[in-house]
Enzyme design. Sequence first.
Site, PDB file in Angstrom:
ATOM      1  N   GLY A  12     -19.192  79.617  74.374  1.00  0.00           N
ATOM      2  CA  GLY A  12     -19.944  78.601  73.635  1.00  0.00           C
ATOM      3  C   GLY A  12     -20.947  79.153  72.637  1.00  0.00           C
ATOM      4  O   GLY A  12     -21.873  78.440  72.238  1.00  0.00           O
ATOM      5  N   SER A  13     -20.733  80.400  72.177  1.00  0.00           N
ATOM      6  CA  SER A  13     -21.724  80.934  71.225  1.00  0.00           C
ATOM      7  C   SER A  13     -21.693  80.155  69.904  1.00  0.00           C
ATOM      8  O   SER A  13     -22.733  79.963  69.267  1.00  0.00           O
ATOM      9  CB  SER A  13     -21.506  82.431  70.984  1.00  0.00           C
ATOM     10  OG  SER A  13     -20.318  82.656  70.267  1.00  0.00           O
ATOM     11  N   ASN A  14     -20.522  79.669  69.501  1.00  0.00           N
ATOM     12  CA  ASN A  14     -20.473  78.835  68.287  1.00  0.00           C
ATOM     13  C   ASN A  14     -21.148  77.493  68.517  1.00  0.00           C
ATOM     14  O   ASN A  14     -21.877  77.009  67.649  1.00  0.00           O
ATOM     15  CB  ASN A  14     -19.031  78.631  67.830  1.00  0.00           C
ATOM     16  CG  ASN A  14     -18.523  79.794  67.020  1.00  0.00           C
ATOM     17  OD1 ASN A  14     -18.902  79.968  65.864  1.00  0.00           O
ATOM     18  ND2 ASN A  14     -17.704  80.634  67.635  1.00  0.00           N
ATOM     19  N   ILE A  87      -4.957  69.309  70.485  1.00  0.00           N
ATOM     20  CA  ILE A  87      -5.576  67.975  70.397  1.00  0.00           C
ATOM     21  C   ILE A  87      -4.455  66.926  70.419  1.00  0.00           C
ATOM     22  O   ILE A  87      -3.534  66.984  69.598  1.00  0.00           O
ATOM     23  CB  ILE A  87      -6.409  67.854  69.093  1.00  0.00           C
ATOM     24  CG1 ILE A  87      -7.468  68.967  69.022  1.00  0.00           C
ATOM     25  CG2 ILE A  87      -7.072  66.485  68.995  1.00  0.00           C
ATOM     26  CD1 ILE A  87      -8.429  69.017  70.194  1.00  0.00           C
ATOM     27  N   ASN A 101     -11.610  72.841  62.863  1.00  0.00           N
ATOM     28  CA  ASN A 101     -11.478  73.962  63.803  1.00  0.00           C
ATOM     29  C   ASN A 101     -11.917  75.253  63.117  1.00  0.00           C
ATOM     30  O   ASN A 101     -11.871  75.362  61.893  1.00  0.00           O
ATOM     31  CB  ASN A 101     -10.005  74.093  64.227  1.00  0.00           C
ATOM     32  CG  ASN A 101      -9.789  75.218  65.235  1.00  0.00           C
ATOM     33  OD1 ASN A 101     -10.559  75.357  66.190  1.00  0.00           O
ATOM     34  ND2 ASN A 101      -8.763  76.030  65.023  1.00  0.00           N
ATOM     35  N   HIS A 103     -10.973  79.343  63.253  1.00  0.00           N
ATOM     36  CA  HIS A 103      -9.996  80.308  63.765  1.00  0.00           C
ATOM     37  C   HIS A 103     -10.495  81.718  63.420  1.00  0.00           C
ATOM     38  O   HIS A 103     -10.909  81.956  62.285  1.00  0.00           O
ATOM     39  CB  HIS A 103      -8.624  80.050  63.141  1.00  0.00           C
ATOM     40  CG  HIS A 103      -7.564  80.908  63.744  1.00  0.00           C
ATOM     41  ND1 HIS A 103      -7.009  80.635  64.982  1.00  0.00           N
ATOM     42  CD2 HIS A 103      -6.996  82.057  63.321  1.00  0.00           C
ATOM     43  CE1 HIS A 103      -6.138  81.591  65.285  1.00  0.00           C
ATOM     44  NE2 HIS A 103      -6.107  82.461  64.279  1.00  0.00           N
TER      45      HIS A 103
HETATM   46  C1  GAR Z   1     -14.329  82.058  68.541  1.00  0.00           C
HETATM   47  O1  GAR Z   1     -14.211  83.351  68.005  1.00  0.00           O
HETATM   48  C2  GAR Z   1     -13.303  81.129  67.911  1.00  0.00           C
HETATM   49  O2  GAR Z   1     -13.002  81.445  66.589  1.00  0.00           O
HETATM   50  C3  GAR Z   1     -12.108  81.368  68.802  1.00  0.00           C
HETATM   51  O3  GAR Z   1     -12.631  81.444  70.094  1.00  0.00           O
HETATM   52  C4  GAR Z   1     -13.934  82.046  70.020  1.00  0.00           C
HETATM   53  C5  GAR Z   1     -14.894  81.214  70.868  1.00  0.00           C
HETATM   54  O4  GAR Z   1     -16.114  81.867  71.037  1.00  0.00           O
HETATM   55  N1  GAR Z   1     -11.160  80.304  68.641  1.00  0.00           N
HETATM   56  C6  GAR Z   1      -9.847  80.495  68.683  1.00  0.00           C
HETATM   57  O5  GAR Z   1      -9.335  81.585  68.893  1.00  0.00           O
HETATM   58  C7  GAR Z   1      -9.009  79.243  68.448  1.00  0.00           C
HETATM   59  N2  GAR Z   1      -7.650  79.595  68.148  1.00  0.00           N
HETATM   60  P1  GAR Z   1     -17.390  81.098  71.592  1.00  0.00           P
HETATM   61  O6  GAR Z   1     -16.967  80.374  72.887  1.00  0.00           O
HETATM   62  O7  GAR Z   1     -18.398  82.185  71.868  1.00  0.00           O
HETATM   63  O8  GAR Z   1     -17.840  80.143  70.536  1.00  0.00           O
END
Ligand code: GAR
Length: 189
Positions: A12-14, A87, A101, A103
């Site tokens: 969940g850092s994003n 989704i 999204n 990526h």
């Molecule tokens: C992020 O790097 C995002 O781009 C990736 O998962 C990570 C989640 O990090 N998403 C994908 O690969 C989707 N295909 P987070 O939980 O620390 O935000």
Amino acid sequence: MKNIIIFASGAGSNAQAIIDHFKANGKARVSLIVCNKPQAGVIGIAERERIPFLLVDKSTYGQAMMLEQMADLKPSLIVLAGFLWKIPENIIAAFRGKIINIHPALLPNYGGKGMYGRHVHEAVIAKKEKQSGITIHQVDEVYDNGATITQAYCEVLPTDAPNDLAARIHKLEHFYYPRTIEFLLDDMK
Ligand code: GAR
């Protein structure tokens, strides 16, 4: 006040970067976090930030109750931030054009089913790419297919392990995702 719903499956850092950004500028609020993994770090974030969260499983995902809970918030945007389930078509239809999204690579390369998180960085390094980056895009019925909103680039060093590249990509994500969301929200009534 505009509402954002975040979907996340991992640390969940994003999600945290987006929450922090809008707490600071007050232009929107994260009103719900949808998660499919009971042990995911993002649930701790929701609890700490006092944001309601909805834990979905195969029996509740995409069902009428979930749709109603989302629709009640009249979200301006639904933001996927490391969410690993596809989704469902009824959610895409109900919120068409409002789902985005991120990526962790430069689509159309290194996208599609099974290409997420660490797997993406391993594939980029295995191909000895000199450049990688992030893609923020609209979500439609096909995996990693919707129109690109923005891309940002970073280098891949010959000495990079997947974790090194992941850290560089996360930095780009935490900078560009909240700002891109703000830009999209500013463009809406
Ligand atoms: C992020 O790097 C995002 O781009 C990736 O998962 C990570 C989640 O990090 N998403 C994908 O690969 C989707 N295909 P987070 O939980 O620390 O935000």
